[in-house]
Scaffold this motif. Structure first.
Motif, PDB file in Angstrom:
ATOM      1  N   UNK A  61       0.846  -1.196   0.000  1.00  0.00           N
ATOM      2  CA  UNK A  61       0.000   0.000   0.000  1.00  0.00           C
ATOM      3  C   UNK A  61       0.880   1.244   0.000  1.00  0.00           C
ATOM      4  N   UNK A  62       0.710   2.070  -1.006  1.00  0.00           N
ATOM      5  CA  UNK A  62       1.483   3.309  -1.128  1.00  0.00           C
ATOM      6  C   UNK A  62       0.958   4.362  -0.165  1.00  0.00           C
ATOM      7  N   UNK A  63       1.772   5.386   0.085  1.00  0.00           N
ATOM      8  CA  UNK A  63       1.301   6.526   0.881  1.00  0.00           C
ATOM      9  C   UNK A  63       0.016   7.061   0.264  1.00  0.00           C
ATOM     10  N   UNK A  64      -0.940   7.403   1.126  1.00  0.00           N
ATOM     11  CA  UNK A  64      -2.215   7.932   0.673  1.00  0.00           C
ATOM     12  C   UNK A  64      -3.299   6.888   0.487  1.00  0.00           C
ATOM     13  N   UNK A  65      -2.937   5.602   0.556  1.00  0.00           N
ATOM     14  CA  UNK A  65      -3.937   4.548   0.428  1.00  0.00           C
ATOM     15  C   UNK A  65      -4.970   4.711   1.535  1.00  0.00           C
ATOM     16  N   UNK A  66      -6.250   4.753   1.169  1.00  0.00           N
ATOM     17  CA  UNK A  66      -7.333   4.910   2.147  1.00  0.00           C
ATOM     18  C   UNK A  66      -7.598   3.578   2.841  1.00  0.00           C
ATOM     19  N   UNK A  67      -7.771   3.661   4.156  1.00  0.00           N
ATOM     20  CA  UNK A  67      -7.991   2.465   4.967  1.00  0.00           C
ATOM     21  C   UNK A  67      -9.150   2.674   5.919  1.00  0.00           C
ATOM     22  N   UNK A  68      -9.819   1.590   6.205  1.00  0.00           N
ATOM     23  CA  UNK A  68     -10.782   1.539   7.289  1.00  0.00           C
ATOM     24  C   UNK A  68     -10.118   0.694   8.370  1.00  0.00           C
TER      25      UNK A  68
END
Length: 190
Positions: A61-68
């Motif tokens: 997952x790159x920087x900025x990847x949205x996560x819950x």
């Protein structure tokens, strides 16, 4: 390999038992967390199948990847869901002063606060409780006997044929016992 959806259910149940923080899901208007502060040579955060560094990697997952963020463990391993793709797994949230998962941004990009949501273990189905209990024993090296458990977990890498020989940490033993109590309360089949 364990089903990520089923493994998540187990983890949320475990979090409810252990007092861990379970955060709200990132919906259309809800807040989300995101990957940050990764740098070369590994300019990504790994999404793992289990909360260990030698666990199989599901994705980078790159920087900025949205996560819950679905579960936070005190040791820094967090169970997350990637948006919008839906992959779920474990990520190491950070160490020392460096955080790899930051919270919280609203879908419009503004900063916000996510509110904790608690879930009771008895809210889970008998199937989910069964999977949770047995995933603890799978991780500890138990060799399953029933066709159902073998189909769900396999016996690759198993170490113990006798369940009484399985070495569980105090935390995992407590989790397994709490799940068993919930199964009994719900009259789940064994």
């Amino acid at each position: 390999m364990l089903s990520n959806r089923s493994f998540l259910i187990v983890l949320v149940a475990i979090a409810a038992l252990s007092g861990s923080s379970v955060l709200s899901r990132a919906g259309s208007d809800a807040a989300y967390s995101y990957v940050a502060n990764t740098q070369p040579p590994d300019a990504f955060l790994a999404l793992k199948a289990y909360p260990t560094s030698n666990s199989p990697r599901i994705m980078a997952m790159a920087n900025g990847t949205k996560l819950d963020v679905l579960l936070r463990r005190a040791d820094g391993w967090w169970y997350v869901k990637v948006w919008p793709t839906g992959e779920e797994g474990w990520s190491f949230s950070g160490s020392g002063n460096k955080a790899y998962i930051l919270c919280c941004a609203a879908t419009d990009g503004s900063q916000t606060e996510a509110k904790p949501v608690a879930k009771e273990i008895t809210d889970f189905s008998c199937e989910q409780l069964w999977f949770g209990r047995n995933s603890i024993f799978k991780e500890a090296g138990y060799c399953f006997k029933t066709p159902r458990a073998i189909a769900a977990f396999g016996n690759s890498g198993c170490l113990y044929d006798d369940i009484s020989e399985v070495r569980l940490s105090d935390e995992n033993r407590n989790f397994a016992e709490a799940i068993q109590r919930a199964e009994q309360l719900k009259s789940c089949p064994r």
